[in-house]
Design an enzyme around this catalytic site. Structure first.
Site, PDB file in Angstrom:
ATOM      1  N   ASN A   1      94.783 -42.580 -33.332  1.00 15.54           N
ATOM      2  CA  ASN A   1      95.948 -42.500 -32.459  1.00 15.54           C
ATOM      3  C   ASN A   1      95.533 -42.546 -30.984  1.00 15.54           C
ATOM      4  O   ASN A   1      96.153 -43.242 -30.171  1.00 15.54           O
ATOM      5  CB  ASN A   1      96.690 -41.199 -32.774  1.00 15.54           C
ATOM      6  CG  ASN A   1      98.003 -41.092 -32.058  1.00 15.54           C
ATOM      7  OD1 ASN A   1      98.885 -41.918 -32.247  1.00 15.54           O
ATOM      8  ND2 ASN A   1      98.126 -40.098 -31.203  1.00 15.54           N
TER       9      ASN A   1
ATOM     10  N   HIS B   1      97.925 -34.115 -21.243  1.00 18.60           N
ATOM     11  CA  HIS B   1      96.690 -33.429 -21.647  1.00 18.60           C
ATOM     12  C   HIS B   1      96.525 -33.388 -23.160  1.00 18.60           C
ATOM     13  O   HIS B   1      95.419 -33.272 -23.667  1.00 18.60           O
ATOM     14  CB  HIS B   1      96.684 -31.994 -21.116  1.00 18.60           C
ATOM     15  CG  HIS B   1      96.649 -31.923 -19.625  1.00 18.60           C
ATOM     16  ND1 HIS B   1      95.594 -32.393 -18.885  1.00 18.60           N
ATOM     17  CD2 HIS B   1      97.559 -31.465 -18.728  1.00 18.60           C
ATOM     18  CE1 HIS B   1      95.853 -32.224 -17.592  1.00 18.60           C
ATOM     19  NE2 HIS B   1      97.044 -31.668 -17.474  1.00 18.60           N
ATOM     20  N   GLY B   2      97.656 -33.428 -23.870  1.00 17.92           N
ATOM     21  CA  GLY B   2      97.604 -33.268 -25.329  1.00 17.92           C
ATOM     22  C   GLY B   2      96.845 -34.387 -26.010  1.00 17.92           C
ATOM     23  O   GLY B   2      96.776 -35.509 -25.511  1.00 17.92           O
ATOM     24  N   CYS B   3      96.251 -34.067 -27.191  1.00 16.42           N
ATOM     25  CA  CYS B   3      95.495 -35.070 -27.941  1.00 16.42           C
ATOM     26  C   CYS B   3      96.409 -35.977 -28.752  1.00 16.42           C
ATOM     27  O   CYS B   3      96.058 -37.109 -29.050  1.00 16.42           O
ATOM     28  CB  CYS B   3      94.524 -34.404 -28.913  1.00 16.42           C
ATOM     29  SG  CYS B   3      93.017 -33.877 -28.138  1.00 16.42           S
ATOM     30  N   VAL B   4      97.552 -35.449 -29.180  1.00 14.50           N
ATOM     31  CA  VAL B   4      98.442 -36.244 -30.035  1.00 14.50           C
ATOM     32  C   VAL B   4      99.824 -36.286 -29.404  1.00 14.50           C
ATOM     33  O   VAL B   4     100.369 -35.245 -29.051  1.00 14.50           O
ATOM     34  CB  VAL B   4      98.553 -35.636 -31.446  1.00 14.50           C
ATOM     35  CG1 VAL B   4      99.530 -36.454 -32.286  1.00 14.50           C
ATOM     36  CG2 VAL B   4      97.199 -35.613 -32.113  1.00 14.50           C
TER      37      VAL B   4
END
Lengths: 171, 104
Positions: free
Chosen positions: A44, B101-104
């Site tokens: 992703n 900042h989030g990964c997903v």
């Protein structure tokens, strides 16, 4: 009116020619819930950076794309010293179910989708899902048994061929 | 920190060019930022950018691609069509927000 540190607005280099044509191949070989996510998250992330991404599901990783198992992957403390719990506990009845539901909740709390929906998102982002021919044959499974977004059941050599020049991750 | 000028606006940016003071942004500047990266804003683009602004005002964080796809009503596939290659970063840039900042 200008000040000394005023300058024309810098433009982020979104289309860095150095990354053009970059390709990533991810081989997913594990069917545990905790080991399913690293490949999905990295795929992703790569797609979000404009990297062409192919995932190959093989051996236990086949559970990630098999309809009957993909929504029901499990996490177990057994054999996983990183839980820092006595290994004996992991063998008690119900412990795997408990550990799984706790991990699923932690993942959902971060707004990270469950495996089947995550696969959909990866495909919507332009990613490619491939199933391993040998794994399908061993388990007597056909495309009908797999997540609908899987593009095909292909051999290991086909996958190596189509990811020519790619960076590769084995998980 | 640099003060940048664009289309008659003055605003704070980091070294990459992302705005650092979200309050300095307005839609006119958003359109100018979009033009900087080769995007022409349409109603569909604005729907996404307005979602990002509203979501940031509420949470204090830039929505990730997953969050935009799940909450704005615009599917992920369309986000890639509107903001090609690096949708999350491009959306943040046009909306005058920090990179997510989030990964997903």
């Amino acid at each position: 009116m200008t000040t000394t540190d005023t300058a024309p607005a810098p433009v982020p280099s979104f289309d860095d020619p150095g990354t053009e044509g970059r390709k990533l191949a991810i081989i997913c070989s594990k069917g545990n819930l905790d080991m399913a996510y690293p490949g999905l998250i990295l795929a992703n992330a790569a797609l979000g950076e404009g990297v062409e991404t192919h995932l190959f599901f093989t051996f236990w990783g086949f559970d990630m794309i098999t309809r009957s198992t993909m929504g029901d992957l499990k996490f177990t403390m057994l054999g996983n010293t990183a839980t820092h719990m006595p290994q004996g506990l992991g063998g008690l009845p119900g412990m795997t179910a408990l550990a799984t539901s706790k991990m699923k909740k932690a993942i959902a709390d971060l707004d990270v989708p469950e495996v089947p929906e995550f696969l959909e998102q990866i495909v919507a982002s332009g990613g490619h899902l491939w199933a391993c021919r040998l794994s399908a044959d061993m388990n007597h499974l056909t495309e009908e048994d797999l997540h609908e977004e899987v593009e095909g059941i292909i051999s290991a050599s086909d996958f190596i061929e189509l990811t020519n020049g790619a960076q590769l991750l084995f998980i | 920190m640099t003060i940048a000028t664009l289309a008659g606006h003055e605003f704070h940016v980091n070294e990459e060019g992302f705005m650092t003071v979200p309050a300095e942004w307005d839609e006119e500047l958003g359109a100018a930022l979009a033009a900087q990266i080769g995007l022409e804003m349409t109603d569909a683009h604005w729907e996404v950018i307005r979602f990002l602004r509203a979501d940031f005002a509420e949470t204090g964080e830039t929505a990730t691609l997953r969050r935009v796809g799940a909450r704005s009503g615009v599917p992920v596939k369309q986000l890639f069509a509107l903001f090609p290659q690096k949708p999350a970063k491009k959306m943040a840039y046009v909306a005058g927000l920090p990179k997510p900042h989030g990964c997903v």
